[in-house]
Design a protein around this motif. Structure first.
Motif, short mmCIF file in Angstrom:
data_model
loop_
_atom_site.label_atom_id
_atom_site.label_comp_id
_atom_site.label_asym_id
_atom_site.label_seq_id
_atom_site.Cartn_x
_atom_site.Cartn_y
_atom_site.Cartn_z
N ILE A 180 12.58 118.79 33.28
CA ILE A 180 13.19 118.21 34.18
C ILE A 180 12.56 118.86 35.64
O ILE A 180 12.49 119.94 35.71
N GLY A 181 12.03 117.88 36.40
CA GLY A 181 11.52 118.11 37.79
C GLY A 181 12.58 118.11 38.75
O GLY A 181 13.32 117.03 38.80
N ILE A 182 12.56 118.96 39.43
CA ILE A 182 13.76 119.22 40.63
C ILE A 182 12.93 119.26 41.96
O ILE A 182 12.42 120.52 42.10
N LEU A 183 13.22 118.36 43.10
CA LEU A 183 12.53 118.88 44.11
C LEU A 183 13.61 119.62 45.09
O LEU A 183 14.87 119.87 44.77
N CYS A 184 12.79 120.51 45.59
CA CYS A 184 13.49 121.84 46.09
C CYS A 184 12.80 122.24 47.49
O CYS A 184 11.52 122.19 47.59
N LEU A 185 13.61 122.79 48.49
CA LEU A 185 13.10 122.84 49.57
C LEU A 185 12.97 124.75 49.71
O LEU A 185 12.48 125.29 50.35
N ASN A 186 14.01 125.17 48.97
CA ASN A 186 13.89 126.78 49.02
C ASN A 186 13.92 127.40 47.62
O ASN A 186 15.24 127.65 46.91
N PHE A 187 12.91 127.69 47.15
CA PHE A 187 12.91 128.12 45.79
C PHE A 187 13.56 129.16 45.31
O PHE A 187 14.17 129.52 44.27
N ASP A 188 13.59 130.15 46.21
CA ASP A 188 14.36 131.45 46.00
C ASP A 188 15.84 131.45 45.83
O ASP A 188 16.44 131.94 44.89
N GLU A 189 16.20 130.36 46.70
CA GLU A 189 17.74 130.08 46.45
C GLU A 189 18.03 129.44 45.27
O GLU A 189 18.94 129.73 44.37
N ALA A 190 17.28 128.58 45.04
CA ALA A 190 17.30 127.71 43.62
C ALA A 190 17.34 128.52 42.34
O ALA A 190 18.11 128.71 41.46
N LYS A 191 16.20 129.65 42.47
CA LYS A 191 15.96 130.57 41.54
C LYS A 191 17.18 131.47 41.24
O LYS A 191 17.77 131.69 40.11
N GLU A 192 17.71 131.87 42.30
CA GLU A 192 18.89 132.81 42.16
C GLU A 192 20.17 132.02 41.48
O GLU A 192 20.83 132.66 40.69
N PHE A 193 20.46 130.78 42.03
CA PHE A 193 21.59 130.18 41.53
C PHE A 193 21.55 130.01 39.99
O PHE A 193 22.11 130.16 39.30
N TYR A 194 20.25 129.25 39.73
CA TYR A 194 20.15 129.15 38.21
C TYR A 194 20.01 130.21 37.26
O TYR A 194 20.51 129.89 36.07
N ILE A 195 19.44 131.35 37.71
CA ILE A 195 19.65 132.45 36.83
C ILE A 195 20.91 133.27 36.86
O ILE A 195 21.56 133.29 35.71
N ASP A 196 21.50 133.31 38.26
CA ASP A 196 23.12 134.24 38.16
C ASP A 196 24.05 133.15 37.72
O ASP A 196 24.91 133.93 37.03
N ASN A 197 23.92 132.02 37.61
CA ASN A 197 25.08 131.06 37.29
C ASN A 197 24.92 130.36 35.91
O ASN A 197 25.93 130.08 35.51
N LEU A 198 23.71 130.05 35.79
CA LEU A 198 23.60 128.91 34.68
C LEU A 198 22.81 129.13 33.38
O LEU A 198 22.60 128.59 32.25
N GLY A 199 22.53 130.74 33.33
CA GLY A 199 21.85 131.37 32.30
C GLY A 199 20.22 130.76 32.01
O GLY A 199 19.58 130.66 30.93
N PHE A 258 10.82 123.30 39.50
CA PHE A 258 11.09 123.02 41.02
C PHE A 258 9.90 122.88 41.63
O PHE A 258 8.76 123.33 41.50
N MET A 259 9.70 121.76 42.35
CA MET A 259 8.75 121.29 43.29
C MET A 259 8.85 121.16 44.58
O MET A 259 10.03 120.64 44.79
N HIS A 260 8.12 121.46 45.41
CA HIS A 260 8.03 121.14 46.82
C HIS A 260 7.81 119.57 47.20
O HIS A 260 6.99 119.02 46.48
N PRO A 261 8.54 119.06 48.07
CA PRO A 261 8.37 117.64 48.14
C PRO A 261 7.05 117.64 48.76
O PRO A 261 6.50 118.43 49.56
N LEU A 262 6.30 116.66 48.42
CA LEU A 262 5.07 116.21 48.77
C LEU A 262 4.94 115.43 50.19
O LEU A 262 3.64 115.57 50.95
N ASN A 263 6.04 114.99 50.70
CA ASN A 263 5.91 114.07 51.84
C ASN A 263 7.26 114.11 52.16
O ASN A 263 8.19 114.51 51.59
N ILE A 264 7.33 113.17 53.53
CA ILE A 264 8.82 113.42 54.29
C ILE A 264 9.85 112.47 53.24
O ILE A 264 11.02 112.80 53.29
#
Length: 129
Positions: free
Chosen positions: A7-26, A59-65
């Motif tokens: 699953i590809g998830i558009l993400c603005l803050n990779f570090d915040e996403a990484k912390e959430f998915y590791i710490d809470n979701l396994g 996780f992917m950065h948005p490519l455009n606005i």
């Protein structure tokens, strides 16, 4: 055939996403690297889930606005995905006083914890009784 689900998830803050998915979701990291492209550098972050190593998210950065405005938009789905867990009570306790908590439901066959990730995507966690 590898039978993998990604699953590809558009993400603005990779570090915040990484912390959430590791710490809470396994989830655990399968790749976290900087990639050189024609338009500059980009970060590639992929994770797999402990219950099914063939289920991964990228996780992917948005490519455009336009893509940036879609971060967290539901796209017609109730949940981005549903995952089993073995520690739903601990997760509920940890998340219920945070912005990530949506609701908790107990049914005769399972307990369900609905959360929202840092990008605003709904995720359902369940633990069978």
């Amino acid at each position: 055939m590898l039978n993998t689900i990604n699953i590809g998830i558009l993400c603005l803050n990779f570090d915040e996403a990484k912390e959430f998915y590791i710490d809470n979701l396994g989830f655990f990291i399968t790749m976290d690297s900087i990639i050189q492209c024609d338009s500059g550098t980009s970060r590639r972050l992929t994770m797999a889930h402990e219950s099914n190593k063939k289920f991964s998210i990228e996780f992917m950065h948005p490519l455009n606005i336009e893509q940036a405005h879609r971060v967290g938009s539901k796209g017609g789905t109730i949940n981005l995905f549903t995952l089993p867990t073995k520690n739903i009570d601990t997760l509920k306790e940890r998340l219920e006083k945070t912005a990530f908590f949506v609701n908790y439901v107990e049914a005769p066959y399972a307990s369900f914890l609905n959360v929202e990730d840092p990008m605003g995507n709904n995720i359902c966690l369940y633990e069978p009784c």
